[in-house]
Every structure is written in structure tokens, then in C-alpha cells.
Write a protein that holds these residues in place. Structure first.
Motif, short mmCIF file in Angstrom:
data_model
loop_
_atom_site.label_atom_id
_atom_site.label_comp_id
_atom_site.label_asym_id
_atom_site.label_seq_id
_atom_site.Cartn_x
_atom_site.Cartn_y
_atom_site.Cartn_z
N SER A 131 -2.41 -17.75 33.97
CA SER A 131 -1.86 -16.40 33.73
C SER A 131 -0.54 -16.17 34.45
CB SER A 131 -2.87 -15.33 34.16
OG SER A 131 -4.02 -15.39 33.35
N PHE A 132 -0.07 -17.16 35.23
CA PHE A 132 1.27 -17.09 35.81
C PHE A 132 2.30 -17.44 34.74
CE2 PHE A 132 -0.44 -17.78 40.31
CZ PHE A 132 -0.10 -16.50 40.72
N SER A 133 2.30 -16.70 33.65
CA SER A 133 3.32 -16.89 32.61
C SER A 133 4.60 -16.19 33.05
CB SER A 133 2.84 -16.28 31.30
OG SER A 133 2.70 -14.88 31.46
N TYR A 134 5.71 -16.53 32.40
CA TYR A 134 6.97 -15.85 32.71
C TYR A 134 6.83 -14.35 32.46
CZ TYR A 134 11.91 -14.64 32.81
OH TYR A 134 13.11 -14.07 33.12
N GLN A 135 6.16 -14.03 31.35
CA GLN A 135 6.01 -12.62 30.98
C GLN A 135 5.24 -11.85 32.06
OE1 GLN A 135 3.98 -12.24 27.23
NE2 GLN A 135 4.70 -10.14 26.91
N MET A 137 4.75 -12.70 35.26
CA MET A 137 5.52 -12.67 36.51
C MET A 137 6.62 -11.62 36.41
SD MET A 137 4.88 -14.57 39.16
CE MET A 137 6.44 -15.09 39.94
N ASN A 138 7.27 -11.57 35.25
CA ASN A 138 8.38 -10.64 35.09
C ASN A 138 7.91 -9.19 35.12
OD1 ASN A 138 11.22 -11.09 34.78
ND2 ASN A 138 11.05 -9.85 32.93
N LYS A 139 6.72 -8.96 34.56
CA LYS A 139 6.17 -7.60 34.57
C LYS A 139 5.92 -7.15 36.02
CE LYS A 139 4.36 -3.75 33.37
NZ LYS A 139 5.26 -2.66 32.98
N LEU A 178 8.38 -13.88 44.00
CA LEU A 178 8.55 -12.43 43.94
C LEU A 178 9.23 -11.90 45.20
CD1 LEU A 178 5.21 -11.23 42.28
CD2 LEU A 178 7.47 -11.45 41.23
N GLU A 179 8.90 -12.47 46.36
CA GLU A 179 9.55 -12.05 47.60
C GLU A 179 11.06 -12.25 47.49
OE1 GLU A 179 6.32 -12.79 51.21
OE2 GLU A 179 7.77 -14.34 50.78
N GLY B 166 15.57 -4.79 30.35
CA GLY B 166 15.29 -4.60 31.78
C GLY B 166 15.70 -5.81 32.60
N LEU B 167 15.36 -5.76 33.90
CA LEU B 167 15.70 -6.88 34.79
C LEU B 167 14.76 -8.06 34.52
CD1 LEU B 167 16.22 -4.93 38.15
CD2 LEU B 167 17.93 -5.61 36.46
N MET B 168 15.31 -9.26 34.57
CA MET B 168 14.54 -10.47 34.27
C MET B 168 14.66 -11.46 35.43
SD MET B 168 13.64 -9.71 31.14
CE MET B 168 13.10 -11.20 30.31
N LEU B 169 13.55 -12.09 35.79
CA LEU B 169 13.55 -13.09 36.85
C LEU B 169 14.46 -14.25 36.49
CD1 LEU B 169 9.74 -13.36 37.69
CD2 LEU B 169 11.55 -12.63 39.26
#
Lengths: 272, 272
Positions: A131-135, A137-139, A178-179, B166-169
Motif C-alpha cells: 500500500s506504499f504506492s505513490y498515490q 504516499m502523495n496523499k 515524508l520527513e 496539487g503538490l507532488m512528491l
């Protein structure tokens, strides 16, 4: 290094890591198999006068599901004996009025069933695996960036764990992502956070200088426990790598081949 | 702050960031739209005596595709005027005999067509967008963990960029994840690496003290350029956030509403 008799003298309580000590993990967290000798070693340990508690960073499965799996493998363990990060996190969320956006594995979602997740004012990140998808993580990133005072709670900060198919990225790597992206520092609930070890010790009713941690993670288990005044052994199972025995910062109080050897030594030399 | 006439005196060359300065990005890197006034501002700048070069961390598209898109939007730009991280990385790989495992977006794969990727002895990470799946990240992690001397090359280290949604990683977050998991430090090819700015300056034929960078990233563009002895302006477009004007570590030589204002000021005050 001192003799085992000296290193283990006065131990009254044992904190056990679970993954990599009791069992190895199969692919996708499924297909877990007991590490040879561990079922019997745990049984011997629990028949002794030593107090035993489990201290895990497991954040893919609820405590109930985890204990069910372990019992099915033959381990003598009950839910009340396990210190796990999700229940500890729920206490923190309630105390502080935090409503999390959850970046977690579906297997642990039930632990948060009583938590208000509407209009989130923090992010909780756990070992989400696939579940660590880009989507996803970005959310989580976008939720944090919209908060005036972004709070990120991380269930552990492990670098990786071992499945039968190989080493797997753990939550710590994604927490670092994320940090960095948000310019913030996460609050860790789980090993090696000192408060987490301390609550496990309290629940076991043993002082840190009388307790020993047994784990496969040189930094998270061994280093973390030692910083709390405990002793710590590293097992050469799970994610252990030979280079761990020459780690630049952490030196275990002893290295053992597996839990069975650790229990042999404890039954022989603790309490002296 | 000194008058513009003083701050811009002696500028002979202008390095321009692309995303967030020339255009904003739509969802998934598609649907890019020019920032109002930027097409015309670039045309005016190129008619002046100032030298112009583009310095981008774009790592989702090949240089050819990027220039094609920009020309389609009306920008006066050619491939030879663009410093981009993928071609710079290919030079490094060839020089050092490195065979990369590529964790990149399909849109930039063609840049690596001439590179031997068999039996990898390093990992190259770029802004992979949706391709930053758990599976792909884990594969890159496993490649690194199997190397005696793990080499990770990161195309830029941006925290995030802005799309219309929006902002993207950006790649930097995922690079931090691998650095932490493997206990290594990545080599960065792209802004804010000093060598990257220096090669752009060489290609433009201008000394750092005669050059100015215009970008939307307070750390990667402004801070990076200033550390190379250049001046730098931040535009209030793209990923700009009002808090950037009070950044704890980086102070731009000036803040302008957009590229059009920057060009107005440069044409009035540079060369004096």
C-alpha cells in the motif's frame, strides 16, 4: 567480553522481539514459519521463573491476528502479553485529540476502528507494504502540507525486515521520505523509542537493569534497549547480517545463534 | 535590501529553471500550461544581450521531449540550450564503468538507451512518479543491499513539485528513503549540486559572479546557485509558498511575481 555468567547475572525479565526471533516471514507477510527451536525455547522460558513479555513493531497485523498466527504455529502467547505500536498509538491519538489520516496496511485497520478519522489533523504511518504506492504516499504528504502544525506519527522506524523472498523495506524508509518532503520530524511509537520500551517494562513489572531484550535488529532492538538501561542480545536469525557484529555504534551484550541458545544461557546464568 | 540597480548590476548570463518558471504542470506531468507572460518574457530576454541557458532537474521526460513540449507552448528554446540531469548522469556512468539498475519514469528511459544495464553495480533514481511503487522501490533497495560498495545516483533531490492538482512528491523523498534503508548517501546529479550549476555556467560561458539563477525552489534553485557564487531570484509561481520569503537558511537576492517581472528588471538594471 565477560563470561556469560557475569553478563546475564540478575536478569529477572525478558523482552522478546517477535519477527525474526520467533518466526520468519513469508512473502507479503503471509506464510510465516517458526524459526527452528523457537517454539520449544519459548515454552521452556515460560516455565522458568523469568518474566516474559513480547515487544514488537509489527504494524501490518492487528495484535489479535498476530497472536492467532503465533498460537497456530505452536507458540505459547496471549494478546495481553504483547506490547504493539498500534494500541499504543490509539492511546496517544485519544489523549491529544488527534484525528489521523491513516497510511497503513489493511491488516491493521481494525485496531483504529474506534478512532475518528474525519477532517484529519495528523498522519499515522505504519508498515503499509504494497500500500506504499505513490498515490497513497502523495496523499499523506498533501495532508501534512495542508496542516499549520503537521504531526506525523510513525509506528516504528525500522529500515527493513526479512521475508523468505528477501529483505523488504520497512516503515522507517517511508517515514524518512515524508520527513524530508515536509521538513518535519516524525514522532516514533515503537522500538527504539525509549517510552515504548519503558511501557513494556512497566507492563512486565521489571526494572530496566533487571531486564534483557532479545531481538534480531542491532539498532532498533539492541541499541534501543541498551539506551533504556537494559541489556540486549542479538540473535543470528531474521534480519541479522554478519556485519551487525561489527556495527560502528551498537555492541550487543552478546550474540547468539537463535532464541534456543539465548534461552539455554538465560536458564543457566540469569538469577545468579 | 539594496535597490534593484545594485543587486542586478553586472549580470551577463541568466540561468532559468523550467518547471514553475516557464510553465506549470498538469496532472501526471501532462497538461503543462505556460505561466502567463512567460513566453513573451523569454522572447524578450533572448533578444537582449544577456546570455540565457536552461537548468532543469526534469527527470520524467527526455530532453528532446521536454523541448518539444515547450516549443509547442510557444517558448523559444532548443535542446542544446538545456542542462538536464539524465545526459549528465550518462556521462558519469560511462566514465566510471557503472551499470545502473534504473528506477525511473518510462518517459526518460530513452536517455539511457546506450547504457549497459546488465548485472547492475549501482542504482539510478529519478522522478519516477507513479512508478514509485513498493515493488519498484524494494527492487532498487535489494540491488543496493547486495552490492559490496552500494552506489546510488539521484537525479536531483527535490522535495516536491507542483502540478495543477496539487503538490507532488519529488525524487528527493524517495532518495532519502533508500539512503536511510541502506545506510548510505546518494550522489546527486542536478540542482543543488555545485558541479551541476558549474557545468551549466561553463556551457553558457559566463562566470558565476556574472550570472543569476531564476527559479521557484528556494533551496534547490536559489540556495544552490548562491552557494556557487551566483545571484538568484525566486519567482512567486510554481511551487513558491509565501513562507519561502522567510526561509530560515536561504534568502534570495530578490523575489519577483513571475518571470515577466524578472525580465523587466534584468533588462532595466543588468549590465550597469
Amino acid at each position: 567480553m565477560a563470561a556469560w555468567s557475569e553478563r546475564l547475572a540478575g536478569v529477572r525479565g525478558v523482552l522478546l522481539d517477535i519477527s525474526g526471533v520467533l518466526h520468519d516471514s513469508g512473502e507479503g507477510g503471509g506464510g510465516r514459519v517458526p524459526i527452528p527451536g523457537s517454539v520449544e525455547a519459548l515454552a521452556r522460558l515460560k516455565r522458568s521463573q523469568l518474566k516474559v513479555r513480547f515487544c514488537t513493531n509489527e504494524s501490518q497485523k492487528s495484535r489479535g491476528d498476530l497472536v492467532g498466527l503465533l498460537r497456530h504455529m505452536g507458540f505459547d502467547i496471549s494478546e495481553g502479553e504483547v506490547t504493539a505500536p498500534a494500541p499504543a498509538t490509539c492511546l496517544i491519538l485519544k489523549e491529544r485529540g488527534l484525528r489521523p489520516h491513516l497510511l497503513i496496511h489493511d491488516g491493521i485497520r481494525s485496531e483504529f476502528a474506534q478512532i475518528d478519522t474525519s477532517n484529519p489533523n495528523c498522519v499515522v504511518i505504519a508498515d503499509a507494504g504494497e500500500s506504499f504506492s505513490y498515490q497513497n504516499m502523495n496523499k499523506a504528504f498533501q495532508v501534512l502540507m495542508e496542516l499549520d502544525n503537521p504531526v506525523l506519527i510513525s509506528l516504528g522506524k525500522g529500515r527493513y525486515y526479512k521475508e523468505t523472498s528477501g529483505l523488504m523495506l520497512d516503515v522507517g524508509a517511508y517515514t524518512k521520505a515524508l520527513e524530508y518532503a515536509c521538513g518535519i520530524k516524525a514522532e516514533v511509537v515503537g522500538k527504539p523509542a525509549p517510552g515504548y520500551f519503558q511501557s513494556a517494562l512497566q507492563e512486565m513489572g521489571v526494572e530496566s537493569h533487571e531486564a534483557i531484550m532479545i531481538g534480531d535488529d542491532i539498532v532498533g532492538d539492541v541499541g534501543g534497549a541498551q539506551r533504556c538501561g537494559m541489556r540486549a542480545l542479538q540473535v543470528r536469525t531474521g534480519k541479522f547480517r554478519p556485519s551487525d557484529e561489527h556495527h560502528p555504534e551498537v555492541k550487543a551484550d552478546g550474540y547468539v545463534d537463535n532464541l534456543a541458545e539465548a534461552v539455554d544461557l538465560l536458564l543457566q546464568y540469569a538469577h545468579q
